[in-house]
Design an enzyme around this catalytic site. Structure first.
Site, PDB file in Angstrom:
ATOM      1  N   LYS A   1       0.841  -1.200   0.000  1.00 13.04           N
ATOM      2  CA  LYS A   1       0.000   0.000   0.000  1.00 13.04           C
ATOM      3  C   LYS A   1       0.871   1.243   0.000  1.00 13.04           C
ATOM      4  CE  LYS A   1      -4.034   1.795   2.579  1.00 13.04           C
ATOM      5  NZ  LYS A   1      -4.923   1.514   3.733  1.00 13.04           N
TER       6      LYS A   1
ATOM      7  N   SER B   1      -9.662   1.631   2.575  1.00 10.37           N
ATOM      8  CA  SER B   1      -8.801   2.446   1.725  1.00 10.37           C
ATOM      9  C   SER B   1      -7.769   1.641   0.949  1.00 10.37           C
ATOM     10  CB  SER B   1      -8.065   3.479   2.591  1.00 10.37           C
ATOM     11  OG  SER B   1      -7.242   2.837   3.555  1.00 10.37           O
TER      12      SER B   1
ATOM     13  N   SER C   1     -10.249  -0.752   6.662  1.00  9.11           N
ATOM     14  CA  SER C   1      -9.621  -0.535   5.356  1.00  9.11           C
ATOM     15  C   SER C   1      -8.990  -1.763   4.725  1.00  9.11           C
ATOM     16  CB  SER C   1      -8.558   0.567   5.464  1.00  9.11           C
ATOM     17  OG  SER C   1      -9.168   1.827   5.607  1.00  9.11           O
TER      18      SER C   1
END
Length: 451
Positions: free
Chosen positions: A75, A156, A180
């Site tokens: 990420k 996310s 997330s």
């Protein structure tokens, strides 16, 4: 286009018949092709070097790491040496490259993983939807493969989930502050494990809310989740294995509100299937949930702690933020240091109350989110729809973050249906028990099974 099977990897497994480099090249082809929108950077050279090193170790009979040669995506809020960490924002695009790896990244690298690239995310990780107006939003590949109109990936950790769902990555490193990891896993038919926060390191990245941020991963199976967790936590994880008839599960009515028909069918079918194994499932009252709104007033800890990190950057470059993200961060400006201290005190007392309420069950079963992946276009166009859906997606998973608990989302839909996640969760420090029950539940539900 055939539906993506969220259980069977698209890329060949690493074995004596399939060298790590051969397998990685398949992953890179996907990352540069159908999954390109999931990545902000694909590190072909670095990943190939790691795969080649893995093959060389195997050829000479040297010791290999637990993730040797496996493709793992990162990420875009974790530092990777030599790369710029932007957290999905144009505001940080000119930052100097990181000089060292984040600790979680370093542990993956030391375990032999081939780090294939940085994945797309909600700007600064501040929503569960996955929309990014700066760098584009990857469309949910699983619902697309079913012929449905473009739908959200979940956030996310949006690109991370897409990288796993498409087969570009074997696992995706991400963070879970209010869901997330679990939200995109649920919406794409994957496994998302959120461990007790203290078990994995957050060092070397851009925070959202240090009190809630948890470093964890998205995978295709519970077994893979355990393997990655052992690497990230640098500890042996021994799941508590026992028959489902020896587990006591709770179902909490408020967490069932607003379910789509598809989610309701999958959830109820899962309860029936588990009941047939002898698992004990009871309706559970959680009166402490009534006090949760006090922890979320004015945005709670996420707003307060993100404001502390962003206030100077917002003063200088606020007009370059995603307006929806900036609005949520700015709510923290109204939360005084005294109020923050009070939030921490209230949270500690709330965790104690929840522990008492949850004492009668081994873990809770709930839909990870009460809806299948929503359509993308209306949420890009309409602020009111965006914030309403975002709150709905965060509602169930964020409870676990406030609890400092552990949770896992497992796919529970039938093959050919839109993905639905079943969440198992409990109090902090019970990760091995949770993972043990998840292994049994996964075996019973057989993700992706046919009617």
């Amino acid at each position: 286009m055939n539906p993506i099977d969220p259980v069977r990897p698209r890329a060949a497994p690493i074995s004596p018949a399939h060298a790590a480099r051969e397998t990685l090249d398949i992953s890179l082809d996907i990352a540069l092709g159908e999954a390109a929108s999931a990545f902000v950077h694909v590190d072909c050279d670095g990943a190939r070097a790691a795969a080649d090193a893995s093959d060389q170790r195997r050829q000479r009979g040297a010791a290999t790491g637990p993730l040797d040669g496996r493709a793992v995506s990162i990420k875009d809020l974790f530092d990777v040496a030599g790369q710029t960490t932007t957290a999905g924002s144009v505001v940080l695009a000119d930052r100097p490259a990181a000089t060292t790896d984040a600790l979680a990244v370093a542990r993956l690298r030391a375990a032999g993983a081939a780090l294939i690239g940085r994945t797309q995310m909600t700007e600064f990780a501040f929503s569960g939807i996955g929309i990014n107006p700066h760098q584009g939003t990857p469309v949910n590949p699983v619902t697309a493969a079913l012929g449905l109109a473009p739908r959200i990936p979940g956030g996310s950790t949006s690109g991370g989930a897409v990288s796993v769902a498409t087969g570009a990555a074997w696992a995706a490193l991400g963070t879970d502050t209010g869901g997330s990891i679990r939200i995109p896993a649920a919406l794409q038919g994957l496994v998302g494990f959120k461990n007790t926060q203290s078990r994995t390191p957050n060092d070397g990245g851009i925070p959202l809310s240090p009190s809630l941020d948890t470093t964890c991963a998205i995978t295709r199976s519970v077994g893979d989740a355990i393997l990655v967790h052992e690497v990230l936590s640098a500890r042996r994880c021994t799941p508590v294995r026992r028959s489902l008839a020896d587990w006591q599960f709770g179902v909490v009515e408020p967490l069932l509100d607003g379910m789509d028909p598809e989610v309701q069918r999958a959830f109820e079918r899962s309860l029936v299937d588990l009941g047939r194994t002898g698992a004990r499932i009871t309706r559970l009252a959680l009166p402490a949930l009534d006090d949760l709104p006090a922890l979320l007033q004015d945005g709670g800890l996420p707003a307060a702690e993100s404001w502390a990190w962003h206030r100077e950057l917002l003063a200088r470059d606020g007009d370059r933020y995603d307006p929806r993200v900036a609005a949520r961060i700015r709510r923290g400006a109204a939360i005084t240091p005294t109020a923050i201290a009070e939030l921490h005190r209230l949270r500690a007392r709330w965790i104690e109350r929840m522990a008492v309420d949850l004492g009668a069950v081994d873990c809770v079963l709930s839909p990870t989110v009460p809806v299948i992946a929503p359509l993308l276009a209306p949420l890009i166009a309409d602020d009111e729809a965006f914030f309403r859906v975002n709150a709905l997606l965060l509602r169930n998973p964020s409870i676990v973050n406030q609890l400092d608990g552990c949770a896992i989302s497992l796919p529970c839909h039938l093959h050919g249906d839109a993905p639905v996640g079943l969440m198992l969760w409990t109090t902090g420090g019970r990760d091995e028990a949770l993972l043990g029950s998840a292994l049994e539940v996964e075996a019973t539900l057989q993700p992706g099974r046919t009617r």
